[in-house]
Design an enzyme around this catalytic site. Structure first.
Site, PDB file in Angstrom:
ATOM      1  N   SER A  68      29.193 -55.555  62.071  1.00 19.72           N
ATOM      2  CA  SER A  68      28.171 -55.689  63.117  1.00 19.72           C
ATOM      3  C   SER A  68      27.540 -57.082  63.154  1.00 19.72           C
ATOM      4  CB  SER A  68      27.132 -54.594  62.882  1.00 19.72           C
ATOM      5  OG  SER A  68      26.172 -54.587  63.873  1.00 19.72           O
TER       6      SER A  68
ATOM      7  N   ASP B 171      25.280 -57.988  69.909  1.00 19.94           N
ATOM      8  CA  ASP B 171      25.472 -58.268  68.482  1.00 19.94           C
ATOM      9  C   ASP B 171      26.988 -58.320  68.193  1.00 19.94           C
ATOM     10  OD1 ASP B 171      26.160 -55.573  68.494  1.00 19.94           O
ATOM     11  OD2 ASP B 171      25.289 -55.199  66.534  1.00 19.94           O
TER      12      ASP B 171
ATOM     13  N   GLU C  57      16.303 -48.180  69.744  1.00 17.44           N
ATOM     14  CA  GLU C  57      15.577 -48.864  68.690  1.00 17.44           C
ATOM     15  C   GLU C  57      15.135 -50.198  69.269  1.00 17.44           C
ATOM     16  OE1 GLU C  57      17.111 -47.430  64.493  1.00 17.44           O
ATOM     17  OE2 GLU C  57      18.453 -48.898  65.379  1.00 17.44           O
TER      18      GLU C  57
ATOM     19  N   THR D  66      19.552 -50.976  54.709  1.00 12.53           N
ATOM     20  CA  THR D  66      20.724 -51.850  54.674  1.00 12.53           C
ATOM     21  C   THR D  66      20.583 -53.044  53.738  1.00 12.53           C
ATOM     22  OG1 THR D  66      19.893 -53.247  56.457  1.00 12.53           O
ATOM     23  CG2 THR D  66      21.196 -51.360  57.122  1.00 12.53           C
TER      24      THR D  66
END
Ligand code: 16G
Ligand code: MG
Length: 527
Positions: free
Chosen positions: A65, A277, A353, A485
């Site tokens: 990502s 992204d 989000e 993460t």
């Protein structure tokens, strides 16, 4: 057993470094690419088992990502195109961390626990992003699948949401669409063209969007799609991967976190920009005003814009819940899977989000109701128009997961339909000044939260300290939570002014540092 001989043989070509332990995190495994070969092979094994267990096609996406180019990662996709169910995340971690000699035991353990029929056929779809390491890592996934005699289809370079889409198409027997990249472009672009057909008050200038492709797969796929849009949308593509480095000083995460445009692009006042992204499952919009001031439209702004748009058409359908309320808000823990599941409980669930990951979900009942209204010859014109609008919205949106390309098309369509500029969209509400910080602690698990991560229950005294700091400022709020993460604690604050938000974030960081075992230097004030 004979059926595992190939696993033994192949796994020795993808050996696990002894002692290495990795967790299936919020969005799969993610770390430096040179630690991932064995993980990929094993996720190929696991996806094959999952496929046998669900009797459906499973997806494996090789991507890290928005992480730097040197990293890579893997995400597993369940039959309806959603993220893999939490119980199997646990298996993923167990299988990934079994030492080389224990691999078969770990594999058999899952087979036994899930009572998997090993004679059942298995199908796995594999995709990858543009990272250098992705080619060999996706080959390791394919090796894993074939060593358990599973069938695989290698989609090669695709965005994460495209692979989610393929898996869903395949498992719904084509009802969701055709499981090809062409099918994806056709479905989305045709719906976009239909949606904007009557957008008469839209000038040519308004049909123009600038896209920062983060030097990744999203850029490649926007190029591929362009022709299908039949010039109904003009796209100027930047950071297309020809020169720049993936996610470096560009992309949705950089723009959101730094609150500034990608480095090296010139944004003229009034131009509409968006950034994807690295695997194109996030999008944020932005522009600069005539004073050169940067304005960001993040996931929250997109969310409210979608809701306002949909509310304009759903009034006809009595889609309110049993309490008679039209809309409801729900907060969940961080992480797409939590939002996605919450959104599934509504007739129309819109979620985002703030980082730009989100989509719209329509329940089966809602979709059927809309289709009936479109087909019914007795539907009056106004209702039919609304129903068609919703039907095309359903087709333009990727309901399996947040999708930068599909979100961009829906946002562009809404702007065209409403004849609105990005500034007018931005003016719908103003964000309070806010600040996000991170604090390094020796073990982030000492922070435990409740109420959708809005209150800390441990360590003792932390929430009380935050509450009393918040009281010092006007219109203030502050939350802390362990990252899913990274090895850090995240601090968020907002207040009436930027100075107050910054001061509050710093004070809360200090409390976290002191009560939760901060490491390194004490957090310093921002000013
Ligand atoms: C992952 C999640 C995202 C979440 C982020 C939080 C997916 C596909 N992505 O990127 O939803 O916002 O982690 O990371 O699930 P953090 O806990 O480090 O802030
Ligand atoms: Mg992403």
């Amino acid at each position: 057993m004979a059926q595992f001989q190939e696993v033994i043989k192949q796994s020795s070509l993808h050996p696990k470094p002894a002692g290495l332990v990795l967790q299936y995190g919020t969005a799969g495994f993610r770390t430096n690419a040179n630690q991932l070969d064995h993980i990929m092979f094993r996720m190929g094994l696991l996806a094959t088992l999952r496929s046998k267990s669900t009797k459906a096609t499973i997806g494996v996406m090789v991507t890290a990502s928005h992480n730097p180019e040197e990293d890579n990662g893997v995400k597993l996709i369940d039959p309806m195109g959603e993220m893999v169910t939490p119980a199997w995340e646990v298996y993923a971690t167990q299988l990934a961390n079994a030492e080389q000699d224990d691999l078969l035991t770990a594999l058999k353990d899952i087979i036994e626990k899930e009572a998997i029929n090993m004679n059942q056929e298995a199908n796995v779809f594999v995709g990858k992003d543009t990272r250098c390491s992705s080619a060999s890592l996706s080959q390791a996934v394919l090796d894993g699948v074939s060593s358990l005699a599973g069938h695989s289809k290698d989609y090669g370079l695709v965005t994460t949401p495209q692979l989610h889409y393929m898996v869903c198409c395949q498992n719904t027997g084509g009802k969701y669409g055709e499981a090809t990249v062409e099918g994806y472009y056709n479905k989305l672009c045709q719906a976009f063209i239909q949606l904007t057909k009557n957008a008469s008050n839209c000038t040519d200038d308004q049909k123009h969007v600038h896209v920062d492709g983060a030097n990744g797969i999203g850029a490649l796929k926007v190029r591929e799609m362009e022709g299908h849009l039949k010039k109904k949308l003009q796209i100027s593509l930047f950071n297309d991967g020809c020169q720049g480095k993936l996610n470096h000083q560009c992309g949705a995460d950089f723009v959101k976190v730094q609150q500034k445009p990608p480095t090296g692009v010139k944004i003229n006042p009034g131009e509409r920009w968006c950034s994807f992204d690295g695997d194109a499952d996030r999008i944020v919009y932005y522009y600069t005003d005539s004073e050169g001031q940067f304005h960001l439209l993040d996931g929250d702004k997109i969310n409210t814009y979608y809701i306002a748009f949909l509310c304009g058409y759903t009034g006809w359908f009595r889609l309110e819940d049993s309490s008679g309320e039209k809309g409801q808000m729900r907060c969940t823990k961080t992480g797409v899977k939590h939002l996605h599941h919450a959104a599934q409980e509504f007739d129309i669930g819109v979620y985002f989000e703030a980082n730009g990951h989100g989509t719209v979900l329509f329940s089966k009942a809602a979709e059927e109701k809309i289709q009936l209204l479109v087909k019914n010859p007795n539907t009056d014109d106004e209702r039919k128009r609304a129903a068609l609008m919703l039907q095309n919205t359903i087709n333009v949106i990727n309901q399996t997961v947040g999708d930068a390309i599909s979100d961009m098309l829906l946002i562009e369509a809404i702007l065209a339909i409403k004849g609105m500029t990005v500034q007018q969209w931005d003016a719908i509400y103003s964000d309070l000044p806010n600040r996000q910080l991170k604090v390094k602690v020796s073990d982030r698990r000492v922070i435990d939260t409740t109420d959708a991560e809005r209150r800390a229950v441990s360590p003792a005294g932390l929430q009380e300290a935050i509450d009393s700091l918040v009281k010092k400022y006007r219109q203030a709020r502050s939350f802390v939570r362990p990252s899913g993460t990274e090895d850090v604690v995240r601090v968020y604050s907002e207040a009436e002014t930027q100075e107050s938000a910054d001061a509050l974030a710093h004070e809360v960081s200090l409390v976290v540092y002191r009560l939760a075992g901060g490491v390194g230097d004490e957090p310093k004030p921002l000013h």
